[in-house]
Design a protein around this motif. Structure first.
Motif, PDB file in Angstrom:
ATOM      1  N   ARG A 174       0.827  -1.210   0.000  1.00  0.00           N
ATOM      2  CA  ARG A 174       0.000   0.000   0.000  1.00  0.00           C
ATOM      3  C   ARG A 174       0.868   1.270   0.000  1.00  0.00           C
ATOM      4  NH1 ARG A 174      -3.145  -3.438   3.561  1.00  0.00           N
ATOM      5  NH2 ARG A 174      -5.149  -3.896   2.580  1.00  0.00           N
ATOM      6  N   ASP A 175       2.169   1.105  -0.169  1.00  0.00           N
ATOM      7  CA  ASP A 175       3.097   2.239  -0.152  1.00  0.00           C
ATOM      8  C   ASP A 175       3.926   2.262  -1.430  1.00  0.00           C
ATOM      9  OD1 ASP A 175       2.271   2.660   2.492  1.00  0.00           O
ATOM     10  OD2 ASP A 175       3.858   1.372   3.269  1.00  0.00           O
TER      11      ASP A 175
ATOM     12  N   SER B 115       1.608   6.764   0.671  1.00  0.00           N
ATOM     13  CA  SER B 115       0.905   5.750   1.450  1.00  0.00           C
ATOM     14  C   SER B 115      -0.585   5.951   1.274  1.00  0.00           C
ATOM     15  CB  SER B 115       1.286   5.847   2.931  1.00  0.00           C
ATOM     16  OG  SER B 115       0.669   4.822   3.678  1.00  0.00           O
TER      17      SER B 115
ATOM     18  N   LEU C 155      -5.321   1.582  -0.681  1.00  0.00           N
ATOM     19  CA  LEU C 155      -5.449   0.524  -1.680  1.00  0.00           C
ATOM     20  C   LEU C 155      -4.111  -0.154  -1.938  1.00  0.00           C
ATOM     21  CD1 LEU C 155      -7.712   2.378  -4.282  1.00  0.00           C
ATOM     22  CD2 LEU C 155      -8.414   0.915  -2.376  1.00  0.00           C
ATOM     23  N   GLN C 156      -4.189  -1.356  -2.515  1.00  0.00           N
ATOM     24  CA  GLN C 156      -2.974  -2.027  -2.939  1.00  0.00           C
ATOM     25  C   GLN C 156      -2.462  -1.370  -4.217  1.00  0.00           C
ATOM     26  OE1 GLN C 156      -4.768  -6.265  -2.145  1.00  0.00           O
ATOM     27  NE2 GLN C 156      -2.568  -6.479  -2.353  1.00  0.00           N
TER      28      GLN C 156
ATOM     29  N   ALA D  44      -3.660   1.481  -8.703  1.00  0.00           N
ATOM     30  CA  ALA D  44      -4.128   1.172  -7.353  1.00  0.00           C
ATOM     31  C   ALA D  44      -5.397   0.344  -7.466  1.00  0.00           C
ATOM     32  CB  ALA D  44      -4.390   2.452  -6.567  1.00  0.00           C
TER      33      ALA D  44
ATOM     34  N   THR E  83      -8.170  -2.838  -5.391  1.00  0.00           N
ATOM     35  CA  THR E  83      -8.592  -3.592  -4.217  1.00  0.00           C
ATOM     36  C   THR E  83      -9.194  -4.908  -4.671  1.00  0.00           C
ATOM     37  OG1 THR E  83      -9.960  -3.602  -2.219  1.00  0.00           O
ATOM     38  CG2 THR E  83     -10.873  -2.494  -4.147  1.00  0.00           C
TER      39      THR E  83
END
Length: 556
Positions: free
Chosen positions: A392-393, A409, A412-413, A430, A432
Motif C-alpha cells: 500500500r506504499d 501511502s 489501496l494495494q 491502485a 482492491t
C-alpha cells in the motif's frame, strides 16, 4: 521474490525444463539457458543460434530447406537472403564442426541441411513429487484505478536538508486520471506530460489506449480482434510508441509514429516467441530497444536488445534465472543503464544495474521481502518500488539499499510505479481485491458462502475433523492467520505478526494442534492455541507446498 508470474510456474515448468535439454555427442545443450556445455565449459549461444540448434535437434536426419528454416525458425522476422547460411556457419563454429567433413550439420546441395549428430533428450525426472503448487482462490471483480500523485517541492527540499530521508512525511493523497470500466495497467506518459498510454482489460481482452489527460480525448490502438494489445512505451520525445500485440499463438512488437493524438499505420519490428508477453522499451537511442522474451508461455524470461539499424537481437548480461526470470526492468532517466529486478534462489529480490555501454552487470542490493518491480528515481540515484506486501506504499531506497523513504501511502494495494515525464511525479495502478471463501457439499452439490467480508479471505483449509477452517485474512492490514468455527460461526484471530509476510499454503497437523504455514522462502509451524510461530531450520529457497505426514512430527 516477485508478484510477476509466480503462480504460472507450475509442474509444466519442470516438464518443459527437462524436455529442453539435449545430449549432442560431447555437448550438452540447454534451450532454456541458451548454453552449450562441454567438459564443464559453457558457451552462451545467441538467441537465433539457440533456436536453430533446437530446431535441428527436433528434426534429426531430415533434410530441411532454407525456406523451411525461415518459416519455422525465423517465423516472419525480417532477414536477408544469406541469413540462414551465416547462422549455420555460426552454429558450426560453436559445435567445432568442419563443413568439409561434417559431424553435426551436413549441407545437402540445392536442398538444404541435414542434422546428423544424433541428439537425445535428457529426461532426468523432476523430483518434487511431494511439493504442491500453491492454489489461489478465484478473485472476485477487481476494481483498479490509475493514480498519479504530486510530491510537494517543499517536501523534496526538506528531504535534502536532513541526513536521514526516512523522516520526510509520505504523500497521503493522489489524483485519479482514468475511470474506464475494467482493470487498468502499465501507465506511461509521453514527453509532453499530457498524453498517457495504458492497458485496459474489459473482461474480454487487453486493449491499449492513448489519452489526452487535459481534454479527455482518447484513442484505441487496435489490431486483429482476437489479439490483445499492450503494454507500450514512449520514446524520449513522445513521437513514437512501441508496444506488444499477442495471444498464445502469436507475439509481435510494433511501432507507431505519433503527432499529437494522430498516429501512423503500425510497423512490425520484431516477431517474438508465441506465448511470450514481455515488455519492450526504447533506450535513449530510438533505434535501440530493450525487451523481455520467454521461450514459450509460462517459461522464464530473459532480456535482449533489439537494434533497428540491422534488425538484430542480442542477449544481455543479466542475473541468473529463477522463477519468472528477468522480465522486470527499467531504463535510467538520463544514462544508458538498466535497472533489473530479479529474485535469487533464496527468493530474495535483487536489484541489479547493467551498463549498456560497457555491458557490466553489478548488484546494487537485495531485500528479503515480497516485493516487485523497481524503477529508477527521477534523479537516477535511488530505486523506487511498491512497498512490502500487501503493497500500500511507494518507497524509495538508496542505491546500496541502506536507507528507505516512504514516498506515498494509501488505503489501496498498489502496483509498479512509473516515472511521470514531468520529472517530479509518479504514476501507478491502485486496486482492491475482495476474495471470499465458499463451501461446496459434494453430497447435495450445493455451494454456500463461508467467509464473505469486505476484505480478502483466502487459503482456507479444513481441520481433520472438519469443525474448523484456518484461513488468511487481511482485515488488520497484514496477512494474519484466523480460525472459523463451522459450528458456532465464530471467527478468531490466531497470529499477530504485523509484518509483510505473504502466505502461499497452509496445512493442519493430524492432531489439530498446529498449522504449518508456507511463506516465500520458509515454513513456519504455528501453535493454534497460543498463536506462536516457529520457523523450521530449512535453507532459504523456493518451496511450493507443505503437508503433514501421518506421523505428527513430520512435514513434507
Amino acid at each position: 521474490m516477485t508478484f510477476c508470474d509466480f503462480f504460472d510456474l507450475k509442474e509444466l515448468f519442470w516438464q518443459q525444463w527437462n524436455s529442453m535439454r539435449w545430449k549432442i555427442k560431447g555437448f550438452e545443450f540447454c534451450e532454456h539457458q541458451q548454453t552449450l556445455t562441454k567438459e564443464h565449459s559453457a558457451v552462451r549461444l545467441e538467441p537465433m543460434t539457440s533456436e536453430l540448434l533446437a530446431y535441428f535437434c527436433r528434426h534429426q536426419n531430415l533434410v530441411v530447406s532454407k525456406a523451411q528454416l525461415l518459416e519455422e525458425v525465423w517465423r516472419g522476422r525480417f532477414v536477408s537472403d544469406n541469413t540462414v547460411s551465416k547462422l549455420v556457419t555460426k552454429l558450426r563454429k560453436a559445435l567445432k564442426d568442419d563443413a568439409r567433413n561434417p559431424a553435426f550439420i551436413v549441407t545437402v546441395p540445392k536442398r538444404g541441411y541435414r542434422f546428423v549428430a544424433g541428439a537425445s533428450q535428457i529426461t532426468a525426472a523432476h523430483t518434487g513429487d511431494t511439493q504442491q503448487t500453491p492454489h489461489l482462490p478465484k478473485q472476485s471483480k477487481a476494481q483498479r484505478y490509475l493514480f498519479i500523485f504530486l510530491l510537494c517541492a517543499i517536501c523534496i527540499l526538506a528531504w535534502f536538508s536532513f541526513l536521514k530521508p526516512s523522516v520526510a512525511p509520505a504523500v497521503l493523497s493522489a489524483k485519479a486520471i482514468t475511470s474506464n470500466k475494467g482493470s487498468e495497467y502499465f501507465p506511461s506518459f509521453a514527453a509532453d506530460g499530457v498524453r498517457l498510454t495504458y492497458m485496459n482489460h474489459d473482461g474480454e481482452k487487453f486493449r491499449l489506449y492513448v489519452k489526452n489527460t487535459l481534454s479527455g480525448e482518447q484513442v484505441e490502438i487496435e489490431h486483429e480482434k482476437e489479439k490483445g494489445v499492450g503494454p507500450a512505451s514512449w520514446n524520449d520525445t513522445g513521437t513514437q510508441l512501441v508496444y506488444l500485440v499477442g495471444n498464445p499463438e502469436s507475439c509481435q512488437y510494433f511501432i507507431r509514429e505519433f503527432n499529437g493524438m494522430s498516429m501512423s499505420a503500425p510497423k512490425l519490428i520484431y516477431t517474438c516467441n508465441p506465448g511470450s508477453y514481455g515488455r519492450i522499451k526504447f533506450t535513449h537511442n530510438d533505434n535501440l530497444l530493450i525487451f523481455a522474451e520467454s521461450q514459450a508461455q509460462g517459461m522464464p524470461y530473459s532480456l535482449y536488445s533489439l537494434s533497428l539499424d540491422d534488425n538484430t537481437t542480442q542477449w544481455l548480461p543479466q542475473p541468473d534465472i529463477h522463477l519468472a526470470g528477468n522480465n522486470q526492468f527499467d531504463i535510467h532517466p538520463t544514462e544508458n543503464k538498466l535497472l533489473i529486478s530479479s529474485p535469487d534462489k533464496q527468493q530474495w529480490e535483487g536489484f541489479y544495474q547493467l551498463d549498456l555501454e560497457t555491458q557490466q552487470l553489478s548488484l546494487l542490493f537485495k531485500l528479503n521481502a515480497y516485493i516487485c518491480c523497481g524503477i529508477w528515481s527521477h534523479d537516477g540515484q535511488h530505486v523506487v518500488l511498491m512497498g512490502e506486501h500487501p503493497a500500500r506504499d511507494i518507497v524509495q531506497y538508496t542505491l546500496d539499499g541502506s536507507e528507505k523513504t516512504v514516498l506515498f501511502s494509501g488505503p489501496l494495494q498498489l502496483h509498479r510505479p512509473e516515472r511521470h515525464s514531468n520529472r517530479l511525479d509518479y504514476v501507478f495502478t491502485a486496486f482492491t481485491y475482495n476474495v471470499n471463501v465458499d463451501e461446496y457439499n459434494l453430497a447435495d452439490k450445493q455451494s454456500v458462502s463461508m467467509l464473505n467480508d469486505s476484505v480478502d479471505e483466502r487459503l482456507a483449509v479444513l481441520s481433520p475433523d472438519a469443525n474448523h477452517a484456518a484461513y488468511v485474512n487481511l482485515s488488520s492490514g497484514n496477512e494474519e492467520l484466523w480460525l472459523f468455527n463451522r459450528n458456532t460461526q465464530k471467527r478468531s484471530k490466531i497470529t499477530h505478526f504485523e509484518d509483510g509476510r505473504h502466505y502461499l499454503d497452509l496445512a493442519w497437523s493430524p492432531d489439530q494442534m498446529k498449522i504449518a504455514a508456507l511463506t516465500l522462502n520458509a515454513i513456519h509451524v504455528i501453535d493454534v492455541k497460543s498463536g506462536k510461530a516457529k520457523p523450521l531450520p530449512l535453507p532459504q529457497k523456493e518451496y511450493r507446498g507443505v503437508t503433514w505426514s501421518t506421523k505428527f512430527t513430520q512435514l513434507s
